[in-house]
Design a protein around this motif. Structure first.
Motif, PDB file in Angstrom:
ATOM      1  N   ASN A  19       0.887  -1.187  -0.057  1.00  0.00           N
ATOM      2  CA  ASN A  19       0.117  -0.038  -0.050  1.00  0.00           C
ATOM      3  C   ASN A  19       1.006   1.301   0.044  1.00  0.00           C
ATOM      4  O   ASN A  19       0.395   2.513  -0.350  1.00  0.00           O
ATOM      5  N   ALA A  20       2.035   1.087   0.547  1.00  0.00           N
ATOM      6  CA  ALA A  20       3.035   2.377   0.537  1.00  0.00           C
ATOM      7  C   ALA A  20       3.336   2.742  -1.223  1.00  0.00           C
ATOM      8  O   ALA A  20       3.165   1.711  -1.999  1.00  0.00           O
ATOM      9  N   GLU A  21       3.621   3.957  -1.304  1.00  0.00           N
ATOM     10  CA  GLU A  21       3.979   4.366  -2.381  1.00  0.00           C
ATOM     11  C   GLU A  21       5.476   4.391  -2.767  1.00  0.00           C
ATOM     12  O   GLU A  21       6.305   4.248  -1.867  1.00  0.00           O
ATOM     13  N   ASN A  22       5.969   4.072  -4.128  1.00  0.00           N
ATOM     14  CA  ASN A  22       7.103   4.156  -4.573  1.00  0.00           C
ATOM     15  C   ASN A  22       7.729   5.349  -4.571  1.00  0.00           C
ATOM     16  O   ASN A  22       7.772   6.005  -5.698  1.00  0.00           O
ATOM     17  N   THR A  23       8.259   5.831  -3.479  1.00  0.00           N
ATOM     18  CA  THR A  23       9.015   7.138  -3.420  1.00  0.00           C
ATOM     19  C   THR A  23      10.024   7.227  -4.284  1.00  0.00           C
ATOM     20  O   THR A  23      10.503   8.487  -4.778  1.00  0.00           O
ATOM     21  N   LEU A  24      10.861   6.338  -4.595  1.00  0.00           N
ATOM     22  CA  LEU A  24      12.017   6.471  -5.414  1.00  0.00           C
ATOM     23  C   LEU A  24      11.585   6.597  -6.936  1.00  0.00           C
ATOM     24  O   LEU A  24      12.277   7.499  -7.688  1.00  0.00           O
ATOM     25  N   LEU A  25      10.399   6.045  -7.278  1.00  0.00           N
ATOM     26  CA  LEU A  25      10.045   6.180  -8.689  1.00  0.00           C
ATOM     27  C   LEU A  25       9.379   7.725  -8.810  1.00  0.00           C
ATOM     28  O   LEU A  25       9.804   8.302  -9.859  1.00  0.00           O
ATOM     29  N   GLN A  26       8.953   8.082  -7.866  1.00  0.00           N
ATOM     30  CA  GLN A  26       8.537   9.696  -7.712  1.00  0.00           C
ATOM     31  C   GLN A  26       9.792  10.683  -7.710  1.00  0.00           C
ATOM     32  O   GLN A  26       9.676  11.778  -8.199  1.00  0.00           O
ATOM     33  N   GLU A  27      10.667  10.066  -7.236  1.00  0.00           N
ATOM     34  CA  GLU A  27      11.922  10.789  -7.213  1.00  0.00           C
ATOM     35  C   GLU A  27      12.646  10.999  -8.651  1.00  0.00           C
ATOM     36  O   GLU A  27      13.416  11.896  -9.129  1.00  0.00           O
ATOM     37  N   VAL A  28      12.852   9.784  -9.260  1.00  0.00           N
ATOM     38  CA  VAL A  28      13.838   9.255 -10.350  1.00  0.00           C
ATOM     39  C   VAL A  28      12.928   9.985 -11.627  1.00  0.00           C
ATOM     40  O   VAL A  28      13.624  10.456 -12.583  1.00  0.00           O
ATOM     41  N   LEU A  29      11.610   9.722 -11.817  1.00  0.00           N
ATOM     42  CA  LEU A  29      10.828   9.966 -13.058  1.00  0.00           C
ATOM     43  C   LEU A  29      10.986  11.181 -13.353  1.00  0.00           C
ATOM     44  O   LEU A  29      11.453  11.474 -14.598  1.00  0.00           O
ATOM     45  N   PRO A  30      10.701  12.375 -12.669  1.00  0.00           N
ATOM     46  CA  PRO A  30      10.969  13.764 -13.213  1.00  0.00           C
ATOM     47  C   PRO A  30      12.378  13.896 -13.551  1.00  0.00           C
ATOM     48  O   PRO A  30      12.775  14.699 -14.663  1.00  0.00           O
ATOM     49  N   VAL A  31      13.518  13.623 -12.744  1.00  0.00           N
ATOM     50  CA  VAL A  31      14.858  13.914 -13.119  1.00  0.00           C
ATOM     51  C   VAL A  31      15.405  13.021 -14.396  1.00  0.00           C
ATOM     52  O   VAL A  31      15.917  13.635 -15.247  1.00  0.00           O
TER      53      VAL A  31
END
Length: 126
Positions: free
Chosen positions: A92-104
């Protein structure tokens, strides 16, 4: 598609793996944050990496196809890295690494693709 184009794309995929390693190392070093001089250096490096694959012209392959395939392959690998490495134990937790990596990674690979396309058009390579 002829044999030259297929070989150019295959060489681009191979170069894309190398580019992904370089890009991931760079993004990890800047902590997936584009601020200040880190941002400028990261964008310039991202723009320069695909242009280093121009050596394929000596092998009678298409540099523009190789560079484009390399950037796309590298982008996909960095996105897969974010999905795999950032997978939380709790579903249920969000993939925070994806949220950081995708824009960069989107910005850096977009700049790399733009540089490759513009360079090939300006110099008339292939």
């Amino acid at each position: 598609m002829n044999k030259t184009n297929i070989l150019s794309i295959l060489m681009g995929i191979l170069c894309g793996v190398l580019m992904a390693l370089i890009m991931l190392y760079m993004m990890i070093r800047i902590s997936f944050s584009l601020k200040g001089l880190n941002a400028a250096a990261a964008v310039l490096l991202a723009m320069a990496v695909p242009l280093c694959f121009g050596f394929v012209r000596k092998m009678n392959l298409s540099a523009s196809l190789c560079e484009t395939a390399a950037v796309i392959t590298s982008f996909l690998i960095t996105c897969l890295y974010a999905l795999a490495a950032g997978k939380p134990a709790d579903l249920n937790a969000e993939n925070t690494l994806l949220q950081e990596v995708l824009p960069v990674t989107s910005l850096l690979h977009g700049a790399a693709l733009a540089a490759a396309v513009l360079w090939n058009r300006m110099t008339g390579r292939d």
